[in-house]
Design a protein around this motif. Structure first.
Motif, PDB file in Angstrom:
ATOM      1  N   THR A 111       0.831  -1.205   0.000  1.00 22.01           N
ATOM      2  CA  THR A 111       0.000   0.000   0.000  1.00 22.01           C
ATOM      3  C   THR A 111       0.866   1.256   0.000  1.00 22.01           C
ATOM      4  OG1 THR A 111      -1.760  -1.160   1.187  1.00 22.01           O
ATOM      5  CG2 THR A 111      -1.793   1.251   1.242  1.00 22.01           C
ATOM      6  N   ARG A 112       1.910   1.228   0.785  1.00 20.39           N
ATOM      7  CA  ARG A 112       2.831   2.371   0.850  1.00 20.39           C
ATOM      8  C   ARG A 112       3.566   2.545  -0.474  1.00 20.39           C
ATOM      9  NH1 ARG A 112       7.712   2.449   5.301  1.00 20.39           N
ATOM     10  NH2 ARG A 112       9.041   4.007   4.299  1.00 20.39           N
ATOM     11  N   ASP A 113       3.969   1.429  -1.089  1.00 19.99           N
ATOM     12  CA  ASP A 113       4.665   1.493  -2.376  1.00 19.99           C
ATOM     13  C   ASP A 113       3.766   2.088  -3.456  1.00 19.99           C
ATOM     14  OD1 ASP A 113       6.957   0.386  -1.318  1.00 19.99           O
ATOM     15  OD2 ASP A 113       6.463  -1.656  -1.938  1.00 19.99           O
ATOM     16  N   ILE A 114       2.515   1.655  -3.480  1.00 15.78           N
ATOM     17  CA  ILE A 114       1.568   2.161  -4.478  1.00 15.78           C
ATOM     18  C   ILE A 114       1.354   3.663  -4.283  1.00 15.78           C
ATOM     19  CG2 ILE A 114      -0.853   2.116  -5.204  1.00 15.78           C
ATOM     20  CD1 ILE A 114      -0.816  -0.916  -4.670  1.00 15.78           C
ATOM     21  N   ALA A 115       1.200   4.081  -3.051  1.00 14.21           N
ATOM     22  CA  ALA A 115       0.983   5.503  -2.774  1.00 14.21           C
ATOM     23  C   ALA A 115       2.179   6.341  -3.223  1.00 14.21           C
ATOM     24  CB  ALA A 115       0.723   5.708  -1.279  1.00 14.21           C
ATOM     25  N   ALA A 116       3.384   5.841  -2.976  1.00 14.73           N
ATOM     26  CA  ALA A 116       4.594   6.565  -3.392  1.00 14.73           C
ATOM     27  C   ALA A 116       4.658   6.667  -4.909  1.00 14.73           C
ATOM     28  CB  ALA A 116       5.831   5.864  -2.848  1.00 14.73           C
ATOM     29  N   CYS A 117       4.320   5.587  -5.599  1.00  9.79           N
ATOM     30  CA  CYS A 117       4.360   5.598  -7.064  1.00  9.79           C
ATOM     31  C   CYS A 117       3.288   6.509  -7.638  1.00  9.79           C
ATOM     32  CB  CYS A 117       4.195   4.176  -7.602  1.00  9.79           C
ATOM     33  SG  CYS A 117       5.677   3.152  -7.402  1.00  9.79           S
ATOM     34  N   GLU A 118       2.148   6.556  -7.007  1.00 11.37           N
ATOM     35  CA  GLU A 118       1.093   7.459  -7.477  1.00 11.37           C
ATOM     36  C   GLU A 118       1.503   8.916  -7.322  1.00 11.37           C
ATOM     37  OE1 GLU A 118      -2.259   6.142  -5.219  1.00 11.37           O
ATOM     38  OE2 GLU A 118      -2.890   4.668  -6.731  1.00 11.37           O
ATOM     39  N   ARG A 119       2.165   9.223  -6.214  1.00 17.57           N
ATOM     40  CA  ARG A 119       2.667  10.596  -6.028  1.00 17.57           C
ATOM     41  C   ARG A 119       3.716  10.924  -7.088  1.00 17.57           C
ATOM     42  NH1 ARG A 119       2.520   8.983  -0.554  1.00 17.57           N
ATOM     43  NH2 ARG A 119       4.774   8.564  -0.561  1.00 17.57           N
ATOM     44  N   ALA A 120       4.587   9.968  -7.348  1.00 18.04           N
ATOM     45  CA  ALA A 120       5.628  10.177  -8.362  1.00 18.04           C
ATOM     46  C   ALA A 120       5.013  10.354  -9.745  1.00 18.04           C
ATOM     47  CB  ALA A 120       6.607   9.004  -8.355  1.00 18.04           C
ATOM     48  N   ALA A 144       7.929  -0.192 -11.135  1.00 17.26           N
ATOM     49  CA  ALA A 144       6.594   0.152 -10.639  1.00 17.26           C
ATOM     50  C   ALA A 144       5.507  -0.503 -11.490  1.00 17.26           C
ATOM     51  CB  ALA A 144       6.424   1.668 -10.641  1.00 17.26           C
ATOM     52  N   LEU A 145       5.728  -0.555 -12.791  1.00 13.82           N
ATOM     53  CA  LEU A 145       4.749  -1.187 -13.682  1.00 13.82           C
ATOM     54  C   LEU A 145       4.744  -2.700 -13.521  1.00 13.82           C
ATOM     55  CD1 LEU A 145       5.312   0.915 -16.923  1.00 13.82           C
ATOM     56  CD2 LEU A 145       3.419   1.105 -15.296  1.00 13.82           C
ATOM     57  N   ARG A 146       5.923  -3.259 -13.315  1.00 20.10           N
ATOM     58  CA  ARG A 146       6.026  -4.716 -13.154  1.00 20.10           C
ATOM     59  C   ARG A 146       5.206  -5.213 -11.979  1.00 20.10           C
ATOM     60  NH1 ARG A 146      11.431  -8.007 -11.122  1.00 20.10           N
ATOM     61  NH2 ARG A 146      10.523 -10.101 -11.223  1.00 20.10           N
ATOM     62  N   TYR A 147       5.229  -4.460 -10.870  1.00 18.97           N
ATOM     63  CA  TYR A 147       4.496  -4.858  -9.671  1.00 18.97           C
ATOM     64  C   TYR A 147       3.073  -4.305  -9.651  1.00 18.97           C
ATOM     65  CZ  TYR A 147       8.813  -6.688  -7.713  1.00 18.97           C
ATOM     66  OH  TYR A 147       9.963  -7.418  -7.500  1.00 18.97           O
ATOM     67  N   ASP A 148       2.647  -3.720 -10.780  1.00 18.03           N
ATOM     68  CA  ASP A 148       1.292  -3.173 -10.916  1.00 18.03           C
ATOM     69  C   ASP A 148       0.989  -2.103  -9.875  1.00 18.03           C
ATOM     70  OD1 ASP A 148       0.597  -4.829 -13.129  1.00 18.03           O
ATOM     71  OD2 ASP A 148       0.262  -6.504 -11.754  1.00 18.03           O
ATOM     72  N   TYR A 149       2.004  -1.304  -9.549  1.00 23.74           N
ATOM     73  CA  TYR A 149       1.791  -0.176  -8.650  1.00 23.74           C
ATOM     74  C   TYR A 149       1.109   0.975  -9.392  1.00 23.74           C
ATOM     75  CZ  TYR A 149       5.084  -2.399  -5.390  1.00 23.74           C
ATOM     76  OH  TYR A 149       5.719  -3.262  -4.533  1.00 23.74           O
ATOM     77  N   THR A 153      -1.942   1.123 -18.727  1.00 28.92           N
ATOM     78  CA  THR A 153      -2.757   1.810 -19.736  1.00 28.92           C
ATOM     79  C   THR A 153      -2.791   3.314 -19.485  1.00 28.92           C
ATOM     80  OG1 THR A 153      -4.713   1.268 -18.388  1.00 28.92           O
ATOM     81  CG2 THR A 153      -4.222  -0.172 -20.265  1.00 28.92           C
ATOM     82  N   GLN A 154      -2.909   3.710 -18.220  1.00 30.01           N
ATOM     83  CA  GLN A 154      -2.935   5.132 -17.887  1.00 30.01           C
ATOM     84  C   GLN A 154      -1.574   5.777 -18.127  1.00 30.01           C
ATOM     85  OE1 GLN A 154      -5.701   7.060 -16.897  1.00 30.01           O
ATOM     86  NE2 GLN A 154      -4.209   8.620 -17.492  1.00 30.01           N
ATOM     87  N   VAL A 155      -0.512   5.066 -17.758  1.00 33.86           N
ATOM     88  CA  VAL A 155       0.847   5.576 -17.975  1.00 33.86           C
ATOM     89  C   VAL A 155       1.094   5.818 -19.458  1.00 33.86           C
ATOM     90  CG1 VAL A 155       3.285   4.906 -17.907  1.00 33.86           C
ATOM     91  CG2 VAL A 155       1.858   4.619 -15.876  1.00 33.86           C
ATOM     92  N   LEU A 156       0.716   4.860 -20.281  1.00 36.47           N
ATOM     93  CA  LEU A 156       0.930   4.997 -21.730  1.00 36.47           C
ATOM     94  C   LEU A 156       0.080   6.116 -22.312  1.00 36.47           C
ATOM     95  CD1 LEU A 156       1.168   1.257 -22.864  1.00 36.47           C
ATOM     96  CD2 LEU A 156       3.014   2.935 -22.693  1.00 36.47           C
ATOM     97  N   ALA A 157      -1.124   6.276 -21.797  1.00 31.18           N
ATOM     98  CA  ALA A 157      -1.992   7.357 -22.287  1.00 31.18           C
ATOM     99  C   ALA A 157      -1.402   8.721 -21.951  1.00 31.18           C
ATOM    100  CB  ALA A 157      -3.388   7.211 -21.680  1.00 31.18           C
TER     101      ALA A 157
END
Length: 208
Positions: A111-120, A144-149, A153-157
């Motif tokens: 959860t913490r990893d996902i939140a950090a990646c979303e902020r980034a 981040a993409l490998r672990y599905d953080y 599809t959104q990143v590519l868009a």
């Protein structure tokens, strides 16, 4: 030098010159046939060392032309690295955002990893929208993409919607197939030999 050896050397020089002239003609024709200029999506992936290093080399080349660059580091924390120290000297042209909290095996908190990646990613998305930024380095985004953080599809868009003419380089192992498909340039670093296997620790100026 005998007359025979002198003639032989001259013949070799002539053959070499003719060969190089033919090669140059082919190369010049190949270069002349390329007329498209566009912002590129580049991916440095694979198990070998040098993915981020290559991206920072591209960054340095961009700075050489006085153009602005933005670095967003995923996963990696605010490490004291040689490249960051060096690029601090270009503070008028470089924006550096180290927004990770360490590799996933260090935080052990998805959860913490996902939140950090979303902020980034929010920072990265803002940089992608800026026409004054010539290059955006998305360091370790592949992890981040490998672990599905982050949703690929959104990143590519968001990358596809970036400012016109802007270049983007993504680093990290195990690039997603969707990213590879979307990229203009993909380089896979192969691991042939690594000093870690012989007990050599990470060293200043080489690993960081």
């Amino acid at each position: 030098m005998t007359e025979h050896s002198s003639d032989q050397q001259q013949n070799e020089q002539t053959r070499h010159r003719e060969k190089m002239q033919k090669r140059k003609a082919v190369q010049d024709q190949e270069v002349a046939s390329k007329s498209i200029e566009k912002g590129l999506l580049m991916v440095n992936t694979g198990p070998g060392k040098g993915k981020s290093t290559a991206a920072f080399g591209l960054l340095l080349r961009t700075l050489g032309y006085g153009r602005r660059v933005v670095v967003v580091q995923f996963i990696k924390g605010a490490w004291d690295t040689g490249e960051r120290r060096a690029l601090d000297r270009f503070e008028d042209l470089v924006e550096w955002h180290a927004l990770g909290e360490g590799f996933t095996w260090e935080t052990q908190d998805r959860t913490r990893d996902i939140a950090a990646c979303e902020r980034a990613w929010a920072v990265a998305k803002a940089a992608l929208a800026r026409p004054d930024v010539a290059l955006v380095v998305l360091d370790e985004l592949n992890i981040a993409l490998r672990y599905d953080y982050l949703p690929v599809t959104q990143v590519l868009a968001d990358i596809a919607a970036r400012a016109a003419g802007q270049h983007v380089v993504v680093t990290g192992r195990n690039a997603k197939p969707e990213l590879i498909e979307a990229a203009d340039l993909v380089t896979e670093m192969a691991l042939v030999k690594h000093h870690f296997k012989n007990g050599v620790k990470a060293q200043q100026g080489v690993e960081f």
